[in-house]
Design a protein around this motif. Structure first.
Motif, PDB file in Angstrom:
ATOM      1  N   CYS A 132       1.983   3.220 -20.585  1.00 54.63           N
ATOM      2  CA  CYS A 132       3.203   3.989 -20.408  1.00 54.63           C
ATOM      3  C   CYS A 132       3.661   3.929 -18.957  1.00 54.63           C
ATOM      4  O   CYS A 132       2.989   3.333 -18.108  1.00 54.63           O
ATOM      5  CB  CYS A 132       2.994   5.444 -20.836  1.00 54.63           C
ATOM      6  SG  CYS A 132       1.868   6.365 -19.759  1.00 54.63           S
ATOM      7  N   LYS A 133       4.797   4.566 -18.684  1.00 64.74           N
ATOM      8  CA  LYS A 133       5.289   4.725 -17.316  1.00 64.74           C
ATOM      9  C   LYS A 133       5.072   6.176 -16.890  1.00 64.74           C
ATOM     10  O   LYS A 133       4.726   7.033 -17.712  1.00 64.74           O
ATOM     11  CB  LYS A 133       6.760   4.320 -17.239  1.00 64.74           C
ATOM     12  CG  LYS A 133       6.967   2.832 -17.546  1.00 64.74           C
ATOM     13  CD  LYS A 133       8.296   2.322 -17.048  1.00 64.74           C
ATOM     14  CE  LYS A 133       9.438   2.713 -17.966  1.00 64.74           C
ATOM     15  NZ  LYS A 133      10.695   2.028 -17.574  1.00 64.74           N
ATOM     16  N   THR A 134       5.271   6.458 -15.611  1.00 65.73           N
ATOM     17  CA  THR A 134       4.919   7.776 -15.074  1.00 65.73           C
ATOM     18  C   THR A 134       5.596   8.907 -15.840  1.00 65.73           C
ATOM     19  O   THR A 134       4.955   9.908 -16.175  1.00 65.73           O
ATOM     20  CB  THR A 134       5.292   7.858 -13.579  1.00 65.73           C
ATOM     21  OG1 THR A 134       4.611   6.822 -12.863  1.00 65.73           O
ATOM     22  CG2 THR A 134       4.893   9.196 -12.995  1.00 65.73           C
ATOM     23  N   TYR A 135       6.870   8.767 -16.129  1.00 66.76           N
ATOM     24  CA  TYR A 135       7.589   9.866 -16.771  1.00 66.76           C
ATOM     25  C   TYR A 135       7.092  10.136 -18.192  1.00 66.76           C
ATOM     26  O   TYR A 135       7.342  11.207 -18.759  1.00 66.76           O
ATOM     27  CB  TYR A 135       9.102   9.600 -16.763  1.00 66.76           C
ATOM     28  CG  TYR A 135       9.584   8.622 -17.809  1.00 66.76           C
ATOM     29  CD1 TYR A 135      10.033   9.067 -19.053  1.00 66.76           C
ATOM     30  CD2 TYR A 135       9.609   7.250 -17.558  1.00 66.76           C
ATOM     31  CE1 TYR A 135      10.488   8.180 -20.016  1.00 66.76           C
ATOM     32  CE2 TYR A 135      10.057   6.359 -18.505  1.00 66.76           C
ATOM     33  CZ  TYR A 135      10.501   6.829 -19.731  1.00 66.76           C
ATOM     34  OH  TYR A 135      10.939   5.939 -20.689  1.00 66.76           O
ATOM     35  N   GLN A 136       6.339   9.184 -18.785  1.00 73.36           N
ATOM     36  CA  GLN A 136       5.842   9.329 -20.151  1.00 73.36           C
ATOM     37  C   GLN A 136       4.393   9.806 -20.223  1.00 73.36           C
ATOM     38  O   GLN A 136       3.881  10.065 -21.309  1.00 73.36           O
ATOM     39  CB  GLN A 136       5.923   7.964 -20.871  1.00 73.36           C
ATOM     40  CG  GLN A 136       7.312   7.355 -20.910  1.00 73.36           C
ATOM     41  CD  GLN A 136       7.270   5.880 -21.303  1.00 73.36           C
ATOM     42  OE1 GLN A 136       6.424   5.117 -20.822  1.00 73.36           O
ATOM     43  NE2 GLN A 136       8.192   5.480 -22.169  1.00 73.36           N
ATOM     44  N   TYR A 187       0.823  -1.210   0.000  1.00 74.46           N
ATOM     45  CA  TYR A 187       0.000   0.000   0.000  1.00 74.46           C
ATOM     46  C   TYR A 187       0.859   1.264   0.000  1.00 74.46           C
ATOM     47  O   TYR A 187       0.539   2.255  -0.658  1.00 74.46           O
ATOM     48  CB  TYR A 187      -0.934   0.015   1.210  1.00 74.46           C
ATOM     49  CG  TYR A 187      -2.148  -0.869   1.052  1.00 74.46           C
ATOM     50  CD1 TYR A 187      -3.080  -0.628   0.040  1.00 74.46           C
ATOM     51  CD2 TYR A 187      -2.379  -1.939   1.905  1.00 74.46           C
ATOM     52  CE1 TYR A 187      -4.191  -1.427  -0.109  1.00 74.46           C
ATOM     53  CE2 TYR A 187      -3.499  -2.741   1.768  1.00 74.46           C
ATOM     54  CZ  TYR A 187      -4.401  -2.478   0.760  1.00 74.46           C
ATOM     55  OH  TYR A 187      -5.516  -3.277   0.607  1.00 74.46           O
ATOM     56  N   GLU A 188       1.970   1.211   0.757  1.00 73.87           N
ATOM     57  CA  GLU A 188       2.843   2.380   0.810  1.00 73.87           C
ATOM     58  C   GLU A 188       3.453   2.661  -0.564  1.00 73.87           C
ATOM     59  O   GLU A 188       3.519   3.812  -1.011  1.00 73.87           O
ATOM     60  CB  GLU A 188       3.949   2.176   1.844  1.00 73.87           C
ATOM     61  CG  GLU A 188       4.840   3.396   2.010  1.00 73.87           C
ATOM     62  CD  GLU A 188       6.014   3.145   2.945  1.00 73.87           C
ATOM     63  OE1 GLU A 188       6.486   4.113   3.563  1.00 73.87           O
ATOM     64  OE2 GLU A 188       6.451   1.985   3.044  1.00 73.87           O
ATOM     65  N   ALA A 189       3.882   1.597  -1.247  1.00 69.38           N
ATOM     66  CA  ALA A 189       4.452   1.766  -2.580  1.00 69.38           C
ATOM     67  C   ALA A 189       3.409   2.307  -3.558  1.00 69.38           C
ATOM     68  O   ALA A 189       3.709   3.156  -4.403  1.00 69.38           O
ATOM     69  CB  ALA A 189       4.999   0.423  -3.084  1.00 69.38           C
ATOM     70  N   GLY A 190       2.179   1.833  -3.436  1.00 73.46           N
ATOM     71  CA  GLY A 190       1.104   2.337  -4.292  1.00 73.46           C
ATOM     72  C   GLY A 190       0.841   3.808  -4.050  1.00 73.46           C
ATOM     73  O   GLY A 190       0.635   4.583  -4.995  1.00 73.46           O
ATOM     74  N   GLU A 192       1.250   6.909  -6.687  1.00 72.86           N
ATOM     75  CA  GLU A 192       0.197   7.878  -6.999  1.00 72.86           C
ATOM     76  C   GLU A 192       0.704   9.303  -6.792  1.00 72.86           C
ATOM     77  O   GLU A 192       0.366  10.207  -7.563  1.00 72.86           O
ATOM     78  CB  GLU A 192      -1.029   7.619  -6.123  1.00 72.86           C
ATOM     79  CG  GLU A 192      -1.799   6.373  -6.529  1.00 72.86           C
ATOM     80  CD  GLU A 192      -3.044   6.168  -5.677  1.00 72.86           C
ATOM     81  OE1 GLU A 192      -3.354   7.063  -4.857  1.00 72.86           O
ATOM     82  OE2 GLU A 192      -3.688   5.128  -5.829  1.00 72.86           O
ATOM     83  N   LYS A 193       1.521   9.510  -5.754  1.00 74.24           N
ATOM     84  CA  LYS A 193       2.103  10.832  -5.524  1.00 74.24           C
ATOM     85  C   LYS A 193       2.972  11.251  -6.703  1.00 74.24           C
ATOM     86  O   LYS A 193       2.928  12.412  -7.150  1.00 74.24           O
ATOM     87  CB  LYS A 193       2.946  10.825  -4.241  1.00 74.24           C
ATOM     88  CG  LYS A 193       2.147  10.988  -2.959  1.00 74.24           C
ATOM     89  CD  LYS A 193       3.054  10.988  -1.741  1.00 74.24           C
ATOM     90  CE  LYS A 193       4.052  12.116  -1.778  1.00 74.24           C
ATOM     91  NZ  LYS A 193       4.932  12.105  -0.567  1.00 74.24           N
ATOM     92  N   THR A 227       3.415   2.998 -12.266  1.00 77.22           N
ATOM     93  CA  THR A 227       3.996   4.062 -11.434  1.00 77.22           C
ATOM     94  C   THR A 227       5.295   3.721 -10.696  1.00 77.22           C
ATOM     95  O   THR A 227       5.971   4.639 -10.245  1.00 77.22           O
ATOM     96  CB  THR A 227       2.953   4.526 -10.396  1.00 77.22           C
ATOM     97  OG1 THR A 227       2.542   3.412  -9.585  1.00 77.22           O
ATOM     98  CG2 THR A 227       1.736   5.126 -11.080  1.00 77.22           C
ATOM     99  N   PRO A 228       5.680   2.446 -10.504  1.00 76.64           N
ATOM    100  CA  PRO A 228       6.931   2.191  -9.760  1.00 76.64           C
ATOM    101  C   PRO A 228       8.149   2.751 -10.498  1.00 76.64           C
ATOM    102  O   PRO A 228       8.176   2.822 -11.730  1.00 76.64           O
ATOM    103  CB  PRO A 228       6.994   0.660  -9.690  1.00 76.64           C
ATOM    104  CG  PRO A 228       5.600   0.200  -9.888  1.00 76.64           C
ATOM    105  CD  PRO A 228       4.995   1.183 -10.845  1.00 76.64           C
TER     106      PRO A 228
END
Length: 307
Positions: free
Chosen positions: A163-167, A29-32, A36-37, A147-148
């Motif tokens: 995609c990944k977060t940076y994309q 949950y913490e990683a999730g 999200e942040k 998101t990881p």
């Protein structure tokens, strides 16, 4: 959720059989939450030349069918469902078998639910939800965002947006550019207001019920918010931690919030005195009566219920 899991772990004996499982749940949950942040922070870079609205954590329902959409971008061109996934490792979408799996750092293969299936359900739900309300709307599209920090997409199907977060910002621009603005498309603000007026937030049961743990197994007493040890004693109008010396005038209020998160949505004076270890009926009555909980019943048999 991860903070609540930590509360449960701290209240259970160290050698409780569920501790190891809860530790894994806590890290998951913490990683999730961290993922999200990062996604929310990245979306600060999103600037589109046409009006748009961005909503997070959209809970909606159709009868008994409830969905929780991570993010929703509303524009005159299209609506884009954003589905965030906290799945690390080497990620594979198998186009031949329609299976989705990943390999962790130890090389172990884990077959999982295909996030594209969930995305399709959410876009289909939103389509039906708007049709039921006779709202004209632009096409509904969607994107899955991993998101990881440590994930590698090894194989993915052609067509679906992944995609990944940076994309994610560039991916959203790409999706928007494939759609045209409809002449009769409603303003994004109108759809946002309609959704916000019909939000149905997810109601999680107390964690003891969720994890099937007997509440009587929890350690009782007032916990220190600084050192997190259940070693707080009352000194007149304040509570002092015997372990670190921290003084807190709201320690019993914090304990009440713990009870509501872990044990149940309703409580009476006797049960809360047992859980907190506070013997003073007057002190407990004062905290409960000022808690903002709904009061049910006469003074002697009163129950306090979380809205």
């Amino acid at each position: 959720m991860w903070e609540c899991v930590r509360l449960l772990m701290e209240r259970l004996p160290e050698r409780h059989p569920e501790q190891e499982y809860l530790k894994k749940e806590f890290h998951r949950y913490e990683a999730g939450w961290q993922g999200e942040k990062r996604l929310h922070a990245k979306m600060v870079e999103f600037h589109w030349h046409e009006p748009y609205e961005l909503l997070w954590d959209v809970g909606l329902r159709l009868g008994d069918w409830k969905v929780q959409i991570d993010g929703l971008l509303i524009t005159p061109r299209c609506l884009i469902v954003i589905s965030s996934k906290n799945i690390s490792g080497k990620i594979h979408f198998n186009g031949t078998t329609s299976e989705f799996y990943r390999f962790n750092n130890e090389g172990e293969k884990m077959v999982m639910d295909d996030p594209l299936v969930q995305l399709a359900k959410h876009t289909g739900f939103l389509e039906l939800w708007l049709e039921k309300r006779k709202v004209k709307h632009p096409p509904i599209d969607g994107v899955v965002v991993f998101t990881p920090r440590h994930c590698e997409i090894i194989a993915k199907p052609v067509g679906p947006h992944i995609c990944k977060t940076y994309q994610v910002v560039e991916k959203l621009y790409e999706i928007l550019e494939t759609h045209d603005v409809l002449a009769d498309s409603p303003k994004p603000s109108r759809i946002r207001k309609l959704i916000e007026s019909n939000l149905c937030p997810y109601k999680r049961p107390p964690l003891c019920e969720y994890y099937r743990i007997d509440p009587r197994e929890l350690k009782v007493g007032v916990k220190c918010v600084v050192c997190r040890k259940i070693a707080v004693e009352r000194l007149y109008k304040i509570w002092r931690c015997k372990a670190c010396g921290h003084c807190d005038s709201d320690a019993l209020k914090s304990t009440l919030q713990e009870y509501l998160e872990l044990v149940g949505r309703e409580v009476d004076s006797r049960e809360f005195r047992r859980f907190s270890g506070e013997e003073s009926r007057h002190t407990v009555f004062r905290v409960l009566s000022k808690s903002g909980l709904v009061k049910v019943g006469s003074t002697r048999k009163r129950t306090y219920i979380k809205k």
